[in-house]
Structure formats: structure tokens, C-alpha cells
Design a protein around this motif. Structure first.
Motif, PDB file in Angstrom:
ATOM      1  N   GLU A  81      -7.646 -13.935   3.103  1.00  0.00           N
ATOM      2  CA  GLU A  81      -7.629 -14.853   2.188  1.00  0.00           C
ATOM      3  C   GLU A  81      -6.175 -15.942   2.674  1.00  0.00           C
ATOM      4  OE1 GLU A  81      -9.170 -16.191  -0.185  1.00  0.00           O
ATOM      5  OE2 GLU A  81     -10.826 -14.987  -0.383  1.00  0.00           O
ATOM      6  N   SER A  88      -4.023 -17.111   0.827  1.00  0.00           N
ATOM      7  CA  SER A  88      -2.804 -17.014   0.095  1.00  0.00           C
ATOM      8  C   SER A  88      -2.241 -15.603   0.574  1.00  0.00           C
ATOM      9  CB  SER A  88      -3.266 -16.581  -1.380  1.00  0.00           C
ATOM     10  OG  SER A  88      -4.099 -15.658  -1.622  1.00  0.00           O
ATOM     11  N   SER A 123      -0.782 -16.720   4.260  1.00  0.00           N
ATOM     12  CA  SER A 123       0.543 -17.372   4.187  1.00  0.00           C
ATOM     13  C   SER A 123       1.591 -16.489   4.142  1.00  0.00           C
ATOM     14  CB  SER A 123       0.437 -18.336   3.040  1.00  0.00           C
ATOM     15  OG  SER A 123       0.398 -17.587   1.759  1.00  0.00           O
ATOM     16  N   PHE A 124       1.270 -15.199   3.261  1.00  0.00           N
ATOM     17  CA  PHE A 124       2.517 -14.481   2.990  1.00  0.00           C
ATOM     18  C   PHE A 124       2.778 -13.699   4.540  1.00  0.00           C
ATOM     19  CE2 PHE A 124       3.684  -9.949   2.726  1.00  0.00           C
ATOM     20  CZ  PHE A 124       4.973  -9.878   2.176  1.00  0.00           C
ATOM     21  N   SER A 145      -2.492  -6.446  -3.728  1.00  0.00           N
ATOM     22  CA  SER A 145      -3.176  -7.949  -3.778  1.00  0.00           C
ATOM     23  C   SER A 145      -4.653  -7.662  -4.009  1.00  0.00           C
ATOM     24  CB  SER A 145      -3.128  -8.556  -2.407  1.00  0.00           C
ATOM     25  OG  SER A 145      -1.781  -8.924  -2.142  1.00  0.00           O
TER      26      SER A 145
END
Length: 489
Positions: free
Chosen positions: A78, A80, A83-84, A61
């Protein structure tokens, strides 16, 4: 519990119960240890793989996004990236190189403060190499296994990651295991008891066969028989051989005794006849001095008694060897009972006895050995007269029962004690040891033994009922079936 079969079954069942308990305990402990060890190994491998995957994800990432941390108010991942990680159900903590938390999973955030601080401890200081281990939270949370890895390829702002999973306080359902054991154990025990009972029966079957054969050997005439030896069981075979050897010795001893009795009785008959003839001739000699007549008369009496004893011994010896068959012919038993009653009347007249005979008016015909049955009735009648005091009564009875005929000889004499009744038909046995054979009621002690043999030789039985001071009754039962030749033991 006296049966060997049941004892073996009980012992087998107890041994099985002990085995099941030991096996169940060992299974429980082994299952617990194996489950714990397997779970710990699998859990550690899974956490290691997950942590390495998350590190690789962060590295990739960072390579794509170039930046993983935002600094609006405080350092954080971050959205994004966060959220993972939010979908992760294990404990997960991500820190920067200064030890500040960048991300915490929901499961880790839900921990109490003390437990949360304990969870972060492996990240302080920042790990330079992989770390793994187990720590314990409070009683409410339990224990957990963790893996902490340094993150070196995700930029200068991400320092380390920790992945942990709660331990399992109960690795398997002990209650379910115990319940299964309690359900299965009685079934196994019941089936095993039945199997053990069957196996014990099979193992003891040779002994049962041996016992039945031994029970069939009831008297001296059966000593020629031998047990069938089962060679499949060494112990039973040894026992069978030992019993057969014992029977062989007994057979030789009985045969020698019978031969001696028969030979001695036979050899004594001739000298006794010579003695009796000489004494009788001396008694009839007119020139014999009067003082010697009494001695000669006593000698003749003793010679007659000895001759009677010898005849009885010879009869029994021949019966023992099976050389005294019963020759039957149809006979009206009323005649034999009348003869015996007449003889008893003559003998009892001088003693003041009353002799009665109860004889049915219809003929009672039965195939019997007439001389032997007359001897049976005379033996019983003379015994009744002998042991009945003056003024007493002797009764002879004949009764036709259809399938059998009953002969009864009863008296109101001195009777027989209950302890003496089982021995009344034994040879040379007298009910009262104080009575001598030369006393008031002399006898050889063989008359009832011969009487028993005669009854059994006709296929019948003889029984006795008596009470001291009340009299004695002998009952002879003769079946109407064909008479078998027999001999007494």
C-alpha cells in the motif's frame, strides 16, 4: 662512540624504537580486530532490532488497515506503507509468501542485477525462522550483513522481510593512525633520549666523581687519599672498595721502599767515609809501593762515585717522604748562573769546549733555596759538558719574563732521540743504554731526577728540547709566586 653515557643512551634509544615499533604494530592490529568485531556485533544487533521493528510495524498496520498489498497490476505494498519504508537507507526487501517482491528500498534497487539477486538469496526459500549472516557482492559493492525474518502477523500476503547494511571496508583510518604515530613517535623518542641521557649521567655520576679523585692522585705522595664510596650503587661501591684496597697496598709498598732507600743510604754513608779516609791515608803514605798507588787511586774514584750515588738516593728518599723542605731567601740569580758557567768552563777547558753565559745587566732577584738551585744549575751544566764533543759550545742563559724567570742550559752535543725524551727525568735511566756508568761518561742516572724535583719544589717546571746530533736545551721556568714545598715522586 667511546663514552659509556652515550652508549647507554644509544642503547636506550634503540630499545625504545623497537618498543615503539612493536607497540605501534600491536596497536594497529588490535585496533583493526577490535573495530571489526565491535562493528559486526553492533551492526548485527542494529539490523536485528530494525527488522523486528519493521515486522511489528507491518503487524500493527495490518491490524489497523486490514490489507497491506494492492493488486492493480502486480502485488505491491500500500502506498501509505511503502512511503514509510522509502525513508530507510539500508538495503530492505519485502516479499510475499510465494517469494515475489512486494517492496525494495532505493539503496537495494540501485544495486547491480547480480548483487541484487545475491541480496535476495536469503529469502529463497521463504525463511521459517530468523536468519543472519554476511555475504559478499562484487568488488564495487563490497560485503553486507543481513537479517531475514518471517512475517506471520501481517496477513496471508506478506511472507518475509530482509534488512541488510553494507559492510565498512576500512573500519578506521589507517593513514591517520600512521600519521599520528609518525608525528608523536619522534617527540616521544627525543624526550626519551634526553631523559635517558640524564638518567645515564645520574647513574654514572659516582664513576665520574671517582675518576676525578683518581686523576687527583698523580704521584706517590697522594697514595694516602681514599675514594669516597657511594653506597647507593652496589657495583660502584665494590669498585671503590677494591681501588681503596689497592691504594692501601701501594701506600705500604711505597712507604717500605722509601724507608729502605733512606735507611740503606744512611747506613752506607758511614762505611763509605771510613773507606775513603783509609784510601786517602794510604795514598799519602810515603812508604806505599808505586804499583799499588794506581789501584788505590781507582778505588778512591769509585768510592767517591758511590758516595755521590748514596747522597742522591738519600736526597730523593727524603724528598719522597716530604722531609726535605725548601728554605727560600731572596737571591740574585745572576750569581748562581755565573758560578755554574765558571764551573762549566773549568770542566770544558780540557775538552776544548766554549762556554758562554747570557746574563742580563739588571739584578734578577727571586726567593729561592740557594744551595738547591745551585745544584740544579751544576747538574745541567756538567751534563752539557759531559755530552758535548770537543769543539762544541755550552750556553747558560738567564731571562726575566716578569711573571716568571727562565733559566736555560743548552749545548751542541750528541742530543737525545725523540723516543727517549719522555724518560729523561726517570731515575736510573740513561738515554743511551750503551753508556755504562764506568765508561767515558759515567753517572748515576739520578741527577736529572733531582733537578726536576728542585724545579718543582720551587713551583716551577723543567722542559727539554733535543735533536740527535744537534744538541739539547733544558729550560727551567720559575714563577715569582711564593714557593711551595714539594717533593718528587
Amino acid at each position: 662512540m667511546r663514552s659509556i653515557r652515550w652508549r647507554l643512551t644509544l642503547g636506550y634509544a634503540l630499545a625504545l624504537v623497537a618498543t615503539l615499533v612493536a607497540f605501534g604494530g600491536a596497536l594497529y592490529v588490535s585496533r583493526a580486530r577490535t573495530s571489526l568485531r565491535t562493528y559486526e556485533q553492533d551492526l548485527e544487533r542494529r539490523l536485528q532490532v530494525e527488522a523486528e521493528f519493521y515486522v511489528h510495524y507491518l503487524d500493527e498496520s495490518h491490524r489497523v488497515l486490514g490489507r497491506l498489498v494492492t493488486r492493480d497490476t502486480a502485488p505491491a505494498l500500500e502506498p501509505s506503507i511503502a512511503s514509510f519504508f522509502e525513508s530507510i537507507r539500508d538495503y530492505l526487501v519485502l516479499t510475499d509468501r510465494n517469494g515475489r517482491v512486494l517492496f525494495t528500498s532505493d539503496t537495494a534497487s540501485a544495486l547491480p542485477i547480480a548483487s541484487y539477486q545475491r541480496l535476495r538469496a536469503p529469502l529463497q526459500p521463504l525463511p521459517q525462522a530468523p536468519r543472519s549472516g554476511i555475504y559478499t557482492f562484487d568488488d564495487a559493492v563490497g560485503s553486507a550483513r543481513f537479517v531475514a525474518l518471517p512475517v506471520t502477523g501481517a496477513g496471508a500476503e506478506v511472507g518475509a522481510i530482509l534488512v541488510a547494511a553494507p559492510g565498512i571496508t576500512r573500519l578506521f583510518d589507517a593513514e591517520a593512525l600512521l600519521s599520528s604515530m609518525l608525528v608523536i613517535a619522534p617527540i616521544i623518542l627525543g624526550a626519551s633520549v634526553l631523559l635517558g641521557y640524564w638518567v645515564a649521567g645520574r647513574s654514572l655520576q659516582p664513576l665520574g666523581d671517582m675518576i676525578r679523585e683518581l686523576e687527583a692522585i698523580t704521584d706517590g705522595r697522594s697514595l694516602h687519599r681514599r675514594l669516597a664510596v657511594d653506597r647507593s650503587a652496589e657495583e660502584v661501591a665494590r669498585l671503590g672498595h677494591a681501588v681503596n684496597r689497592m691504594f692501601e697496598r701501594l701506600e705500604r709498598s711505597f712507604a717500605a721502599l722509601r724507608r729502605f732507600t733512606a735507611d740503606a743510604s744512611h747506613e752506607l754513608k758511614t762505611p763509605l767515609m771510613v773507606l775513603r779516609a783509609g784510601v786517602e791515608r794510604a795514598l799519602t803514605n810515603p812508604g806505599a809501593p808505586p804499583e799499588s798507588l794506581q789501584a788505590l787511586d781507582d778505588s778512591l774514584l769509585e768510592i767517591n762515585r758511590m758516595a755521590e750515588l748514596v747522597d742522591s738516593l738519600l736526597t730523593l728518599a727524603r724528598a719522597d717522604e716530604g722531609r726535605l723542605p725548601i728554605e727560600t731567601s731572596p737571591c740574585d740569580l745572576r750569581e748562581l748562573v755565573s758560578e755554574a758557567a765558571e764551573t762549566a768552563s773549568m770542566l770544558g777547558e780540557i775538552r776544548g769546549l766554549t762556554v758562554r753565559a747570557e746574563i742580563p745587566p739588571e739584578p734578577v732577584v727571586l726567593p729561592v733555596d740557594r744551595p738547591r738551585l745551585r745544584q740544579l744549575l751544576l747538574n745541567l751544566a756538567t751534563n752539557a759538558v759531559k755530552y758535548t764533543p770537543a769543539g762544541g759550545t755550552v750556553s747558560l742563559g738567564l731571562s726575566d719574563q716578569g711573571a716568571a724567570v727562565t733559566l736555560t742550559v743548552a749545548d751542541t752535543g750528541i742530543g737525545i732521540a725523540a723516543g727517549d725524551l719522555p724518560h729523561i727525568f726517570d731515575r736510573f735511566w740513561r738515554a743511551d743504554p750503551a753508556r755504562t756508568r764506568q765508561g767515558e761518561r759515567p753517572g748515576s742516572g739520578l741527577g736529572l731526577a733531582i733537578t726536576k724535583w728542585i724545579a718543582e719544589a720551587h713551583g716551577g717546571t723543567i722542559t727539554v728540547q733535543s735533536r740527535p746530533g744537534r744538541g739539547t736545551s733544558f729550560i727551567v721556568t720559575l714563577p715569582r709566586a711564593s714557593v711551595a714545598t714539594a717533593s718528587i715522586s
